[in-house]
Design an enzyme around this catalytic site. Structure first.
Site, PDB file in Angstrom:
ATOM      1  N   ASN A 136       0.869  -1.180   0.000  1.00  0.00           N
ATOM      2  CA  ASN A 136       0.000   0.000   0.000  1.00  0.00           C
ATOM      3  C   ASN A 136       0.904   1.227   0.000  1.00  0.00           C
ATOM      4  OD1 ASN A 136      -1.816   2.035   0.506  1.00  0.00           O
ATOM      5  ND2 ASN A 136      -2.264   1.406   2.622  1.00  0.00           N
ATOM      6  N   TRP A 137       1.006   1.873  -1.143  1.00  0.00           N
ATOM      7  CA  TRP A 137       1.921   3.011  -1.265  1.00  0.00           C
ATOM      8  C   TRP A 137       1.357   4.276  -0.620  1.00  0.00           C
ATOM      9  CZ3 TRP A 137       4.095   2.804  -7.019  1.00  0.00           C
ATOM     10  CH2 TRP A 137       4.786   1.594  -7.186  1.00  0.00           C
ATOM     11  N   LYS A 138       0.091   4.243  -0.267  1.00  0.00           N
ATOM     12  CA  LYS A 138      -0.575   5.423   0.326  1.00  0.00           C
ATOM     13  C   LYS A 138      -0.341   6.652  -0.551  1.00  0.00           C
ATOM     14  CE  LYS A 138       0.156   3.325   4.806  1.00  0.00           C
ATOM     15  NZ  LYS A 138       0.017   3.451   6.238  1.00  0.00           N
TER      16      LYS A 138
ATOM     17  N   HIS B  23      -9.458   0.649   4.756  1.00  0.00           N
ATOM     18  CA  HIS B  23      -8.179   0.851   5.464  1.00  0.00           C
ATOM     19  C   HIS B  23      -8.445   1.758   6.663  1.00  0.00           C
ATOM     20  CE1 HIS B  23      -4.116   2.171   6.370  1.00  0.00           C
ATOM     21  NE2 HIS B  23      -3.697   1.101   5.727  1.00  0.00           N
TER      22      HIS B  23
ATOM     23  N   GLU C  34      -6.936   4.176   7.801  1.00  0.00           N
ATOM     24  CA  GLU C  34      -6.773   5.623   7.529  1.00  0.00           C
ATOM     25  C   GLU C  34      -8.012   6.186   6.838  1.00  0.00           C
ATOM     26  OE1 GLU C  34      -2.909   5.392   5.647  1.00  0.00           O
ATOM     27  OE2 GLU C  34      -2.064   4.776   7.576  1.00  0.00           O
TER      28      GLU C  34
ATOM     29  N   GLU D 201      -5.384  -5.480  10.338  1.00  0.00           N
ATOM     30  CA  GLU D 201      -4.365  -4.457  10.581  1.00  0.00           C
ATOM     31  C   GLU D 201      -4.705  -3.708  11.868  1.00  0.00           C
ATOM     32  OE1 GLU D 201      -2.277  -3.073   6.772  1.00  0.00           O
ATOM     33  OE2 GLU D 201      -4.160  -1.977   6.881  1.00  0.00           O
TER      34      GLU D 201
ATOM     35  N   GLY E 145       2.525   1.742  10.849  1.00  0.00           N
ATOM     36  CA  GLY E 145       3.512   2.818  10.778  1.00  0.00           C
ATOM     37  C   GLY E 145       4.191   3.145  12.092  1.00  0.00           C
TER      38      GLY E 145
ATOM     39  N   SER F 204       3.400  -2.682  10.358  1.00  0.00           N
ATOM     40  CA  SER F 204       4.836  -2.737  10.634  1.00  0.00           C
ATOM     41  C   SER F 204       5.493  -4.063  10.229  1.00  0.00           C
ATOM     42  CB  SER F 204       5.116  -2.414  12.114  1.00  0.00           C
ATOM     43  OG  SER F 204       4.724  -1.078  12.390  1.00  0.00           O
TER      44      SER F 204
ATOM     45  N   GLY G 207       2.874  -1.251   4.301  1.00  0.00           N
ATOM     46  CA  GLY G 207       2.923   0.171   3.962  1.00  0.00           C
ATOM     47  C   GLY G 207       4.353   0.601   3.711  1.00  0.00           C
ATOM     48  N   GLY G 208       5.011   1.147   4.740  1.00  0.00           N
ATOM     49  CA  GLY G 208       6.345   1.732   4.613  1.00  0.00           C
ATOM     50  C   GLY G 208       7.350   0.874   3.863  1.00  0.00           C
TER      51      GLY G 208
HETATM   52  C1  PEP Z   1      -0.676  -0.068   6.096  1.00  0.00           C
HETATM   53  O1  PEP Z   1      -0.825   1.130   6.047  1.00  0.00           O
HETATM   54  O2  PEP Z   1      -1.522  -0.810   5.568  1.00  0.00           O
HETATM   55  C2  PEP Z   1       0.490  -0.590   6.793  1.00  0.00           C
HETATM   56  C3  PEP Z   1       0.468  -1.833   7.170  1.00  0.00           C
HETATM   57  O3  PEP Z   1       1.534   0.277   7.014  1.00  0.00           O
HETATM   58  P1  PEP Z   1       2.981  -0.090   7.668  1.00  0.00           P
HETATM   59  O4  PEP Z   1       3.444  -1.360   7.012  1.00  0.00           O
HETATM   60  O5  PEP Z   1       3.833   1.069   7.330  1.00  0.00           O
HETATM   61  O6  PEP Z   1       2.753  -0.282   9.114  1.00  0.00           O
END
Ligand code: PEP
Length: 251
Positions: free
Chosen positions: A11-13, A99, A101, A169, A175, A213, A234-235
């Site tokens: 997920n590049w957000k 998600h 967010e 999640e 994050g 994470s 994500g990251g």
């Molecule tokens: C996400 O936003 O779906 C996510 C899992 O982010 P991260 O891996 O950065 O925690």
């Protein structure tokens, strides 16, 4: 993980412009080639502005692409929104819905998430339905109850293992560098599988991803959990080497 192929989804957000986004996709497409890897599928969900370009990069390879959100309607007066059909038109095969967010920043309810997931199915996309509790809810001992209600309220009618993926999640793990214990992830995924038994056909075949994470250093132990069928990242998905290293942790 019994008979389900891992899905490693990035997920590049709100990260990625044309040049760096297509370069990242190119690096993954080269690693995958036309046939990919029998252990896992790799999906990237870039910003909608570069979805067509990223999909074009992956076209003759096993790289999959998806959107990060969609509207429930196929078209209409919804300024700034994107229909699932538009994502399909741009080359997407998947879309993330619900998600945290989106649930938090846009006050999306499970009923709305269900409408978006139904729209994904209508458009021929696979929906990745996200669920997860906040830190306060976990501390109050409500995590399982909250997640169960989100699953029941967000999975659309007609969902199958072929068109729907779940992603657990925990909001507090996204994050932050924090993750639940392996036992806590296992318990939640097993509960989600149990919940799916009353909701979808072939619940044993539905993939349930863990997100929050995930990185190369913790991927192997998370992906080794029985009901963990992949990761939503994500990251660490913004760097081809880190993302690929997570995929390499699949058994
Ligand atoms: C996400 O936003 O779906 C996510 C899992 O982010 P991260 O891996 O950065 O925690």
């Amino acid at each position: 993980m019994t008979g389900r192929r891992y899905l490693i989804a990035g997920n590049w957000k709100m990260h990625g412009r044309l040049q760096d986004g297509t370069a990242l996709a190119q690096a993954l497409a080269e690693k995958l080639g036309p046939n990919g890897d029998p252990r896992f599928e790799i999906l990237v969900c870039p910003p909608a502005t570069i979805l067509s370009a990223v999909s074009a990069v992956g076209e003759k390879t096993a790289l999959l692409t998806g959107g990060q959100d969609c509207h429930a309607a196929p078209q209409g007066a919804h300024t700034g929104d994107i229909a699932a059909e538009m994502l399909a038109d741009a080359g997407a095969g998947y879309v993330i819905v619900g998600h945290s967010e989106r649930r938090q920043n846009h006050a999306e309810t499970s009923a709305q998430v269900k409408g978006k997931a139904a729209a994904a199915l209508r458009a021929g996309l696979k929906a990745i339905v996200c669920v997860g509790e906040t830190r306060e809810q976990r501390d109050a001992g409500q995590a399982a109850e909250i997640v169960a209600a989100q699953v029941a309220g967000s999975v659309p009618e007609g969902a199958t293992a072929d068109n729907c993926v779940l992603a657990y999640e925990p909001v507090w793990a996204i994050g932050t560098g924090l993750t639940p214990t392996i036992a806590d992830i296992a318990a939640m995924h097993s509960m989600i599988r149990e919940k799916l038994r009353g909701l979808v056909a072939s619940p044993e075949a539905v993939r349930i991803l863990y997100g929050g994470s995930v990185k190369a250093s913790n991927a192997a132990e998370i992906l080794a959990i029985d009901d963990v069928d992949g990761a939503l990242v994500g990251g660490a998905s913004l760097d081809a080497g880190s993302f690929w290293a997570i995929a390499q942790a699949c058994r």
